[in-house]
Write a protein that holds these residues in place. Structure first.
Motif, PDB file in Angstrom:
ATOM      1  N   THR A 185     -13.426   3.231  20.573  1.00 59.21           N
ATOM      2  CA  THR A 185     -11.995   3.104  20.311  1.00 59.21           C
ATOM      3  C   THR A 185     -11.269   4.408  20.586  1.00 59.21           C
ATOM      4  N   PHE A 237      -6.677   2.340  14.000  1.00 59.06           N
ATOM      5  CA  PHE A 237      -6.624   0.881  14.083  1.00 59.06           C
ATOM      6  C   PHE A 237      -5.291   0.312  13.616  1.00 59.06           C
ATOM      7  N   ARG A 238      -4.389   1.170  13.142  1.00 64.98           N
ATOM      8  CA  ARG A 238      -3.057   0.748  12.669  1.00 64.98           C
ATOM      9  C   ARG A 238      -3.155  -0.274  11.543  1.00 64.98           C
ATOM     10  N   TYR A 256       3.858  -6.137  15.302  1.00 65.69           N
ATOM     11  CA  TYR A 256       3.072  -5.139  16.015  1.00 65.69           C
ATOM     12  C   TYR A 256       3.546  -3.738  15.631  1.00 65.69           C
ATOM     13  N   THR A 276      -8.709  -1.650  23.031  1.00 64.59           N
ATOM     14  CA  THR A 276      -8.567  -0.880  21.797  1.00 64.59           C
ATOM     15  C   THR A 276      -7.228  -1.232  21.144  1.00 64.59           C
ATOM     16  N   PRO A 277      -6.945  -0.712  19.933  1.00 66.78           N
ATOM     17  CA  PRO A 277      -5.654  -0.985  19.303  1.00 66.78           C
ATOM     18  C   PRO A 277      -4.446  -0.515  20.106  1.00 66.78           C
ATOM     19  N   ASP A 282      -2.205  -3.240  21.370  1.00 62.60           N
ATOM     20  CA  ASP A 282      -1.334  -3.949  20.424  1.00 62.60           C
ATOM     21  C   ASP A 282      -0.292  -3.019  19.810  1.00 62.60           C
ATOM     22  N   THR A 283       0.068  -1.958  20.510  1.00 62.25           N
ATOM     23  CA  THR A 283       0.974  -0.950  19.967  1.00 62.25           C
ATOM     24  C   THR A 283       2.156  -0.721  20.901  1.00 62.25           C
ATOM     25  N   THR A 293      -8.953  -8.177  20.497  1.00 65.00           N
ATOM     26  CA  THR A 293      -9.045  -6.905  21.220  1.00 65.00           C
ATOM     27  C   THR A 293     -10.496  -6.544  21.518  1.00 65.00           C
TER      28      THR A 293
END
Length: 419
Positions: free
Chosen positions: A47, A70-71, A108, A191-192, A195-196, A372
């Motif tokens: 990650t 990972f938020r 998000y 990776t996260p 989604d960012t 993910t």
């Protein structure tokens, strides 16, 4: 004898097909669980790559990892901007990436950072972030989207969007007075990051001017703040966390100790690899449960195969007697049953492996979009070859029961014929 075995299998088509299907499904689950387990572990480990330390407010290492990488969750406290600047100026530090979280868009997370994020952040096997289209943010109200967000929400370059004050789906108050323009879309990373939404620290500071009380003031609702796109914005008061890259890893623990003992405010620095290992240990129970379940499925499949062979022996007793009458020895009948079982096992394992590749081809995009996880079809790994070998060996061992039964029946029938 091999030709006899093939003819015998053809004469029992329905039983053979059902047995092969059972073995194939058991193999599919066994290999599928192993593939998902290994790819998930690899995804966790990759990650964040190339980052020596992650610094945040003093809390647990896993919690810091969860919200900074990972938020997931929220920080217990923020880092004062002056503290960040002082630590970033350490001569042992090569680069830093400030990270500021708190806002969202349709659930998000929105991440405020600077251009060092795109320059130094690495994932996987030390791979840099790449633009799928567009470019990095250059103005206050520019936003760079992760690959999943652009795909799921059907956003394109130049499109306007509004951020929401607060995180998660429960955040309701929008920064409608200062919309952002999509200037870039990142390539998928698994990776996260996918989604960012990424904006500049100045942009994050700008949309919160007039929100000092926790809600929008009259100034923030008039739209006056968004009139000047390139207006001067003061530095942020605080950030959520920051990533650290060192000039030399020999000073890693010295820098970590200095941050943990920082007198300006209570901070902590964690090693991403160590924290990721700790996080994986928490998930190991689920991993082991899946493994046990898949082995039980395989056991049920093998027992079903043995039952089918035992039941079929009574129907084949006449066949065995005929073979004995033409000179077949008991050990040859034993080998015949084991050979037939080996054919069933090889066929079932091969079909199960093929089904896995097909399932990954279909489910791969779904896993990528919703979890993910980048899991793609490919040649079996070393662990999968080992599992297939264990399955074949276990099946052959199980076949000894009906084979021994056939051996004993042939002996008794032979004595009966001789008498």
């Amino acid at each position: 004898m091999f030709e006899i075995a093939l003819r015998s299998l053809r004469s029992r088509r329905l039983t053979v097909v059902l047995t092969i299907a059972t073995i194939a499904l058991a193999t599919l689950m066994l290999l599928g669980v192993d593939r998902v387990r290994n790819e998930t572990r690899t995804s966790f480990a990759n990650t964040v790559s190339g980052t020596d330390l992650i610094v945040g407010a003093r809390t647990g290492s896993i919690q810091l990892l969860l919200y900074s990488v990972f938020r997931v969750g929220n920080a217990t406290n923020n880092i004062d901007w002056h503290s960040y600047q002082k630590l970033a100026a350490d001569p042992r530090v090569a680069w830093t990436i400030p990270v500021s979280l708190g806002d969202s868009h349709h659930g998000y997370p929105v991440l405020g950072t600077n251009h060092d994020y795109f320059r130094y952040l690495r994932y996987g096997d030390n791979q840099p972030l790449k633009m799928q289209s567009g470019h990095e943010f250059s103005h206050l109200h520019d936003v760079v989207l992760g690959a999943n967000i652009a795909r799921r929400l059907h956003y394109q370059l130049g499109q306007k969007l509004v951020l929401t004050h607060g995180s998660g789906d429960g955040a309701l108050t929008e920064h409608a007075d200062q919309p952002f323009t999509v200037t870039g879309i990142l390539a998928p990373t698994g990776t996260p990051v996918d989604d960012t939404l990424h904006i500049s620290l100045d942009g994050l500071t700008a949309i919160h001017q007039g929100w000092e009380s926790g809600s929008a003031s009259l100034l923030a609702t008039t739209g006056a703040l968004s009139a000047d796109e390139d207006r001067a914005v003061p530095p942020p008061d605080s950030i959520t966390a920051f990533y650290v890259g060192l000039k030399s890893r020999t000073g890693l623990f010295g820098v970590q100790r200095a941050i943990n003992q920082f007198r300006g405010e209570p901070l902590m620095a964690i090693l991403p690899g160590v924290a990721l290992s700790e996080l994986w240990q928490l998930l190991k129970v689920a991993e082991q449960a899946l493994q046990v379940l898949s082995w039980f499925v395989l056991l049920v499949g093998l027992l079903g195969m043995m039952t089918a062979l035992l039941v079929g022996l009574n129907e084949r007793r006449r066949e065995m007697a005929i073979l004995r009458s033409v000179g077949a020895r008991p050990w040859q009948l034993f080998a015949l049953v084991v050979g037939e079982t080996a054919c069933l096992l090889v066929g079932g394992i091969a079909i199960g492996c093929a089904l896995l590749q097909g399932a990954l081809a279909v489910a791969g995009p779904l896993l990528r979009d919703h979890m993910t996880l980048l899991i793609t079809p490919g040649w079996p790994t070393a662990s999968e070859w080992l599992l297939m070998g264990c399955t074949l060996l276990a099946g052959l061992v199980v076949s000894f029961v009906p084979a021994w039964r056939a051996y004993r029946l042939s002996l008794s029938d032979g004595l009966h014929v001789a008498a």
